[in-house]
Design a protein around this motif. Structure first.
Motif, PDB file in Angstrom:
ATOM      1  N   HIS A  82       0.859  -1.179   0.000  1.00  0.00           N
ATOM      2  CA  HIS A  82       0.000   0.000   0.000  1.00  0.00           C
ATOM      3  C   HIS A  82       0.899   1.235   0.000  1.00  0.00           C
ATOM      4  CE1 HIS A  82      -3.486   2.242   2.302  1.00  0.00           C
ATOM      5  NE2 HIS A  82      -3.031   2.932   1.270  1.00  0.00           N
ATOM      6  N   ILE A  83       1.025   1.866  -1.157  1.00  0.00           N
ATOM      7  CA  ILE A  83       1.752   3.133  -1.228  1.00  0.00           C
ATOM      8  C   ILE A  83       0.810   4.200  -0.685  1.00  0.00           C
ATOM      9  CG2 ILE A  83       2.914   4.811  -2.717  1.00  0.00           C
ATOM     10  CD1 ILE A  83       4.341   2.110  -2.552  1.00  0.00           C
ATOM     11  N   GLY A  84       1.138   4.746   0.480  1.00  0.00           N
ATOM     12  CA  GLY A  84       0.220   5.648   1.177  1.00  0.00           C
ATOM     13  C   GLY A  84      -0.301   6.759   0.319  1.00  0.00           C
ATOM     14  N   SER A  85       0.586   7.383  -0.431  1.00  0.00           N
ATOM     15  CA  SER A  85       0.195   8.284  -1.513  1.00  0.00           C
ATOM     16  C   SER A  85       1.447   8.841  -2.161  1.00  0.00           C
ATOM     17  CB  SER A  85      -0.704   9.443  -1.040  1.00  0.00           C
ATOM     18  OG  SER A  85       0.046  10.502  -0.488  1.00  0.00           O
ATOM     19  N   THR A  86       1.251   9.401  -3.333  1.00  0.00           N
ATOM     20  CA  THR A  86       2.287  10.166  -4.012  1.00  0.00           C
ATOM     21  C   THR A  86       1.575  11.129  -4.946  1.00  0.00           C
ATOM     22  OG1 THR A  86       4.456   9.960  -5.091  1.00  0.00           O
ATOM     23  CG2 THR A  86       2.650   8.649  -6.014  1.00  0.00           C
ATOM     24  N   ALA A  87       2.262  12.170  -5.357  1.00  0.00           N
ATOM     25  CA  ALA A  87       1.659  13.191  -6.220  1.00  0.00           C
ATOM     26  C   ALA A  87       1.626  12.697  -7.664  1.00  0.00           C
ATOM     27  CB  ALA A  87       2.437  14.498  -6.127  1.00  0.00           C
ATOM     28  N   ILE A  88       0.434  12.734  -8.263  1.00  0.00           N
ATOM     29  CA  ILE A  88       0.247  12.254  -9.629  1.00  0.00           C
ATOM     30  C   ILE A  88      -0.339  13.375 -10.485  1.00  0.00           C
ATOM     31  CG2 ILE A  88      -1.039  10.640 -11.094  1.00  0.00           C
ATOM     32  CD1 ILE A  88       1.114   9.247  -9.518  1.00  0.00           C
ATOM     33  N   ALA A  89       0.253  13.604 -11.643  1.00  0.00           N
ATOM     34  CA  ALA A  89      -0.278  14.601 -12.563  1.00  0.00           C
ATOM     35  C   ALA A  89      -1.586  14.098 -13.167  1.00  0.00           C
ATOM     36  CB  ALA A  89       0.725  14.888 -13.667  1.00  0.00           C
ATOM     37  N   ALA A 107      -3.263  14.946  -8.258  1.00  0.00           N
ATOM     38  CA  ALA A 107      -3.932  14.020  -7.348  1.00  0.00           C
ATOM     39  C   ALA A 107      -2.966  13.599  -6.249  1.00  0.00           C
ATOM     40  CB  ALA A 107      -4.429  12.793  -8.104  1.00  0.00           C
ATOM     41  N   ASN A 108      -3.448  13.590  -5.021  1.00  0.00           N
ATOM     42  CA  ASN A 108      -2.722  12.994  -3.900  1.00  0.00           C
ATOM     43  C   ASN A 108      -3.229  11.555  -3.830  1.00  0.00           C
ATOM     44  OD1 ASN A 108      -1.588  12.238  -1.473  1.00  0.00           O
ATOM     45  ND2 ASN A 108      -2.152  14.116  -0.395  1.00  0.00           N
ATOM     46  N   ARG A 109      -2.539  10.648  -4.522  1.00  0.00           N
ATOM     47  CA  ARG A 109      -3.106   9.339  -4.852  1.00  0.00           C
ATOM     48  C   ARG A 109      -2.421   8.187  -4.125  1.00  0.00           C
ATOM     49  NH1 ARG A 109      -4.413   8.635 -10.990  1.00  0.00           N
ATOM     50  NH2 ARG A 109      -5.994  10.111 -10.247  1.00  0.00           N
ATOM     51  N   ALA A 110      -3.223   7.327  -3.520  1.00  0.00           N
ATOM     52  CA  ALA A 110      -2.754   6.086  -2.905  1.00  0.00           C
ATOM     53  C   ALA A 110      -2.859   4.951  -3.904  1.00  0.00           C
ATOM     54  CB  ALA A 110      -3.584   5.772  -1.672  1.00  0.00           C
ATOM     55  N   PHE A 111      -1.970   3.964  -3.772  1.00  0.00           N
ATOM     56  CA  PHE A 111      -1.962   2.780  -4.629  1.00  0.00           C
ATOM     57  C   PHE A 111      -1.950   1.529  -3.773  1.00  0.00           C
ATOM     58  CE2 PHE A 111      -0.149   6.056  -7.300  1.00  0.00           C
ATOM     59  CZ  PHE A 111      -0.653   5.787  -8.556  1.00  0.00           C
ATOM     60  N   LEU A 131     -10.303  -3.721   3.507  1.00  0.00           N
ATOM     61  CA  LEU A 131      -9.498  -2.551   3.840  1.00  0.00           C
ATOM     62  C   LEU A 131     -10.208  -1.270   3.427  1.00  0.00           C
ATOM     63  CD1 LEU A 131      -6.502  -3.094   4.861  1.00  0.00           C
ATOM     64  CD2 LEU A 131      -5.782  -2.142   2.672  1.00  0.00           C
ATOM     65  N   GLY A 132     -10.297  -0.311   4.343  1.00  0.00           N
ATOM     66  CA  GLY A 132     -10.758   1.029   4.007  1.00  0.00           C
ATOM     67  C   GLY A 132      -9.560   1.922   3.795  1.00  0.00           C
ATOM     68  N   VAL A 133      -9.570   2.703   2.724  1.00  0.00           N
ATOM     69  CA  VAL A 133      -8.405   3.510   2.347  1.00  0.00           C
ATOM     70  C   VAL A 133      -8.692   4.988   2.583  1.00  0.00           C
ATOM     71  CG1 VAL A 133      -6.757   4.023   0.514  1.00  0.00           C
ATOM     72  CG2 VAL A 133      -7.860   1.774   0.597  1.00  0.00           C
ATOM     73  N   ALA A 134      -7.765   5.671   3.260  1.00  0.00           N
ATOM     74  CA  ALA A 134      -7.869   7.110   3.493  1.00  0.00           C
ATOM     75  C   ALA A 134      -6.456   7.684   3.523  1.00  0.00           C
ATOM     76  CB  ALA A 134      -8.606   7.400   4.795  1.00  0.00           C
ATOM     77  N   VAL A 135      -6.347   9.011   3.604  1.00  0.00           N
ATOM     78  CA  VAL A 135      -5.045   9.674   3.635  1.00  0.00           C
ATOM     79  C   VAL A 135      -5.088  10.860   4.603  1.00  0.00           C
ATOM     80  CG1 VAL A 135      -3.316  10.964   2.329  1.00  0.00           C
ATOM     81  CG2 VAL A 135      -4.450   9.012   1.257  1.00  0.00           C
ATOM     82  N   CYS A 136      -4.236  10.854   5.584  1.00  0.00           N
ATOM     83  CA  CYS A 136      -3.887  11.974   6.453  1.00  0.00           C
ATOM     84  C   CYS A 136      -5.087  12.779   6.959  1.00  0.00           C
ATOM     85  CB  CYS A 136      -2.877  12.871   5.741  1.00  0.00           C
ATOM     86  SG  CYS A 136      -1.934  13.945   6.886  1.00  0.00           S
ATOM     87  N   TYR A 137      -5.342  13.961   6.399  1.00  0.00           N
ATOM     88  CA  TYR A 137      -6.379  14.874   6.902  1.00  0.00           C
ATOM     89  C   TYR A 137      -7.769  14.233   6.880  1.00  0.00           C
ATOM     90  CZ  TYR A 137      -8.785  19.422   7.493  1.00  0.00           C
ATOM     91  OH  TYR A 137      -9.561  20.463   7.935  1.00  0.00           O
ATOM     92  N   ASP A 138      -7.958  13.213   6.050  1.00  0.00           N
ATOM     93  CA  ASP A 138      -9.205  12.445   6.084  1.00  0.00           C
ATOM     94  C   ASP A 138      -9.515  11.968   7.506  1.00  0.00           C
ATOM     95  OD1 ASP A 138      -9.787  12.536   3.319  1.00  0.00           O
ATOM     96  OD2 ASP A 138      -8.661  10.699   2.916  1.00  0.00           O
ATOM     97  N   LEU A 139      -8.472  11.786   8.313  1.00  0.00           N
ATOM     98  CA  LEU A 139      -8.624  11.258   9.666  1.00  0.00           C
ATOM     99  C   LEU A 139      -9.609  12.073  10.505  1.00  0.00           C
ATOM    100  CD1 LEU A 139      -7.702   9.331  11.946  1.00  0.00           C
ATOM    101  CD2 LEU A 139      -5.734  10.845  12.310  1.00  0.00           C
ATOM    102  N   ARG A 140      -9.731  13.357  10.203  1.00  0.00           N
ATOM    103  CA  ARG A 140     -10.576  14.241  11.000  1.00  0.00           C
ATOM    104  C   ARG A 140     -12.051  14.195  10.591  1.00  0.00           C
ATOM    105  NH1 ARG A 140      -7.644  17.739  14.235  1.00  0.00           N
ATOM    106  NH2 ARG A 140      -5.405  17.818  13.800  1.00  0.00           N
ATOM    107  N   PHE A 141     -12.417  13.308   9.688  1.00  0.00           N
ATOM    108  CA  PHE A 141     -13.783  13.223   9.196  1.00  0.00           C
ATOM    109  C   PHE A 141     -14.331  11.833   9.496  1.00  0.00           C
ATOM    110  CE2 PHE A 141     -11.494  16.489   7.044  1.00  0.00           C
ATOM    111  CZ  PHE A 141     -12.392  17.548   6.996  1.00  0.00           C
ATOM    112  N   PRO A 142     -14.885  11.645  10.700  1.00  0.00           N
ATOM    113  CA  PRO A 142     -15.281  10.302  11.141  1.00  0.00           C
ATOM    114  C   PRO A 142     -16.343   9.662  10.274  1.00  0.00           C
ATOM    115  CG  PRO A 142     -16.084  12.000  12.655  1.00  0.00           C
ATOM    116  CD  PRO A 142     -15.110  12.656  11.735  1.00  0.00           C
TER     117      PRO A 142
END
Length: 290
Positions: free
Chosen positions: A83-90, A101-105, A155-166
């Motif tokens: 699980h690549i947590g994220s990387t910047a994608i054009a 896109a701040n994209r997870a793989f 598996l549920g997938v989220a990234v960083c600031y998503d954490l604050r949105f229960p």
């Protein structure tokens, strides 16, 4: 029900993609050597670059992205779910004003791409001591939550600031997610105040495991991230934590039977009820919320 070893990779990504990929590969190999069959890296594994022109200069589309290619190769070679947590994608418009896109793989043990996820919630904040961030100036928010059914867990997938949105995590749990994932690059200021309590809360309120690989330390672009990568069980207990700020691997055994057990003990996902909000007017009358 399944039992497996999960790993969270803590990194201190710099501004050079090739160096970050090399660091990622070393840590992912270590995780696999320790028996991990699911390995997660942090948000922005590929590079942390605050300067927008410099970031745009290194962007690639998903098909050409070096981090995604390395992740796919590693997953297949090591026979793990990576699980690549994220990387910047054009995105399609690779121009000065084109969004990113701040994209997870998520890659399977055969190297096939299982899923991608674009971070939904943008970190647009003004903190103390003049620290300010505007992710929406660069990144295009995602619009779809992702729940992936794997051989060993859902598996549920989220990234960083998503954490604050229960509500995002509750929706994933209701869709069957047993493991919630939050790869992150939390700032030191917000991490010291909220990281532990937010992660434990998401685990407890959803009766789910939470795995959060984090960026840590002072980065080449000047920012400082909190670290403390963690793996938490459905009762809120911390199974593993990176207590030093150094790049490292943490692992823990995940027994998905504990999800069903926690949700049986406290069935709040089933017990939730629809309700209205009564708003009290200036004259003291109770009014239904609009």
């Amino acid at each position: 029900m399944a039992i497996f070893t999960a790993a969270a990779v803590q990194m201190c990504s710099g501004t050079t993609i090739a160096e970050n990929i090399a660091a990622m590969e070393t840590l992912v190999r270590e995780a696999a050597s320790r028996g991990a069959t699911y390995v997660q890296t942090p948000e922005m594994t590929g590079a942390l670059v605050r300067d927008r022109p410099a970031l745009r200069a290194m962007l690639r589309t998903e098909a050409e992205d070096l981090v995604a290619q390395a992740g796919q190769r590693l997953a297949g070679e090591l026979g793990i779910t990576l699980h690549i947590g994220s990387t910047a994608i054009a995105l399609d418009d690779i121009s000065e004003n084109g969004k990113v896109a701040n994209r997870a793989f998520l890659f399977g043990p055969d190297g096939a791409r299982i899923a991608t996820y674009d971070k939904i919630h943008m970190f647009d904040v003004d903190l103390d001591r003049g620290e300010s961030w505007r992710e929406s100036a660069t990144y295009q928010p995602g619009e779809k939550s992702v729940v992936a059914t794997l051989q060993f867990a859902t598996l549920g997938v989220a990234v960083c600031y998503d954490l604050r949105f229960p509500q995002l995590f509750q929706a994933q749990a209701l869709a069957g997610a047993e493991v919630l994932t939050v790869p992150a690059a939390f700032t030191r200021q917000t991490g010291e105040a909220h990281w532990h309590v937010l992660l434990r809360s998401r685990a407890i309120e959803n009766g789910a495991f939470v795995i959060a690989a984090a960026q840590s330390g002072r980065h080449q672009d000047g920012r400082e991230t909190f670290g403390h990568s963690m793996i938490i069980d459905p009762w809120g207990a911390i199974l593993a934590e990176a207590t030093s700020g150094e790049p490292q691997v943490i692992t823990a055994e995940i027994d998905t039977a504990k999800v069903a057990d926690a949700r049986k003990k406290i069935p709040n996902l089933r017990n939730a009820r629809a309700f209205e909000v009564a708003r009290i007017g200036g004259q003291g009358q109770a009014q239904a919320a609009e």
